[in-house]
Enzyme design. Structure first.
Site, PDB file in Angstrom:
ATOM      1  N   HIS A  52      66.150   7.193  29.880  1.00 22.44           N
ATOM      2  CA  HIS A  52      66.189   8.430  29.085  1.00 22.44           C
ATOM      3  C   HIS A  52      67.463   9.235  29.378  1.00 22.44           C
ATOM      4  CE1 HIS A  52      64.715  12.261  27.372  1.00 22.44           C
ATOM      5  NE2 HIS A  52      65.121  12.824  28.485  1.00 22.44           N
TER       6      HIS A  52
ATOM      7  N   ASP B 167      70.164  13.507  32.331  1.00 19.70           N
ATOM      8  CA  ASP B 167      69.195  14.379  31.662  1.00 19.70           C
ATOM      9  C   ASP B 167      69.532  15.844  31.941  1.00 19.70           C
ATOM     10  OD1 ASP B 167      66.953  14.850  30.086  1.00 19.70           O
ATOM     11  OD2 ASP B 167      65.539  14.604  31.727  1.00 19.70           O
TER      12      ASP B 167
END
Length: 366
Positions: free
Chosen positions: A271, A171
């Protein structure tokens, strides 16, 4: 348009800091609602209770129902008001943070965020992602202020699965490249203004920290210890990336991540793992020099982030499915249009296919 930088009021990071939570809470309220999962309470509930034992702030606990949705927010706002709490504390992972931030906003209390993992840059932001009760994305709730305190207990984070911190690196990897794209295009950031030099400097420091410390941190975490490299990566994943993405802006990597959410084959991936592949795809779109692209791909391989569609679980998807990913990434309201050049589903499709091919090439070279 003005340049804007936003950040949490205070960021605290260190070993054993959760033991001091009650002391910090007493400076902000007389009665705190702690939102935590049942599993989180089993692991660290005693530590939290002990931290409030001699505090002037009273504490009550409530278990998170698993989804950041309007019904859960309404339920907790009612508890805050009925119990006359004047402080909301979220302890755990991303959906707990987002729920606690929304509850604090609607109930009119300060909010503390205490992550037990370092898997995303969400803790510092003035944003909650709201889902339906079934877990389908509904809306972004933009908040008027960032958390009053973000507390990172590195002892607790070091005990979390290594894959989660590595996903946090994925991320954070996007932060500088998306910030750079937004600055070049003059895009408006999540903070509602243009990019400051301070936000750019933090975004670049985030990237440099990952390159210098990421592999060392992963190896140390696999050995179950917190070293200076681990401390630096936790800060990069949380604070540097948090301020960098929010005050400098999002562009290709996160939009391409959003595109991949249409593939059921990728739903098991974290994610940050999807964002890492989205970052490589953005860099292909930008046609950066080969040696720079090679550095990023080899680093991802070394820390364990996916560099191919197969590693994302999408090795057998069709070109039609990938075009759907590309089309979703190019949605009118998504951040791909913050790139400093025109982007179309066709160019994104080509970049995804090329990113996968580059990943396979370098994996074979390993």
């Amino acid at each position: 348009m003005a340049k804007i930088l936003i950040s949490p009021s205070k960021y605290l990071q260190g070993a054993g800091e959760m033991k001091n939570l009650g002391t910090y809470a007493a400076k902000s309220g007389k009665k705190a609602l702690v939102l935590i999962s049942k599993g989180g309470y089993k692991r660290i509930g005693k530590t939290i209770e002990e931290s409030f034992a001699e505090s002037t702030c009273e504490v009550i606990f409530d278990y998170f129902n698993g989804e950041c949705c309007n019904s859960e927010i309404d339920r907790l706002v009612k508890i805050v008001k009925d119990e006359q709490c004047d402080l909301t504390i979220g302890i755990g992972g991303g959906k707990i943070f987002d729920t606690a931030k929304a509850v604090a906003y609607y109930a009119g209390t300060p909010v503390f965020i205490c992550p037990t993992i370092a898997s995303t840059d969400a803790p510092c932001s003035a944003l909650s992602v709201i889902y339906t009760e079934e877990g389908v994305f509904e809306k972004y709730l933009f908040l008027p202020a960032n958390p009053n305190l973000v507390l990172m207990d590195t002892d607790i984070i070091t005990k979390s699965p290594v894959r989660l911190t590595v996903a946090g690196m994925g991320d954070a990897l996007a932060t500088y490249f998306e910030a750079r794209a937004c600055k070049r295009s003059g895009a408006t950031s999540c903070a509602g203004g243009k990019t400051t030099e301070a936000a750019m400097a933090l975004a670049e420091l985030c990237f440099n920290t990952l390159m210098d410390e990421g592999v060392k941190a992963k190896i140390a975490l696999e050995a179950g210890v917190c070293t200076p490299a681990v401390e630096k990566v936790i800060e990069a994943n949380t604070l540097l990336s948090g301020i960098g993405f929010e005050s400098a802006g999002l562009a290709g990597a996160h939009a391409i991540h959003n595109g991949f959410t249409v593939l059921e084959e990728c739903h098991h991936m974290y994610h940050g793992e999807k964002v890492a592949f989205g970052t490589i795809t953005q860099l292909v779109l930008e046609n950066i020099p080969q040696e720079d692209l090679e550095e990023i791909i080899l680093w991802c391989i070394e820390v364990g982030l996916p560099v191919t569609l197969a590693e994302l679980g999408a090795g057998k998807v069709t070109d039609e499915q990938l075009m759907e990913v590309a089309t979703t990434a190019c949605a009118e309201n998504d951040t791909l249009h913050n790139m400093p050049f025109e982007v179309t589903p066709e160019t994104v499709f080509a970049a995804i296919k090329a990113a996968d091919a580059y990943g396979r090439y370098y994996l074979d070279e390993e």
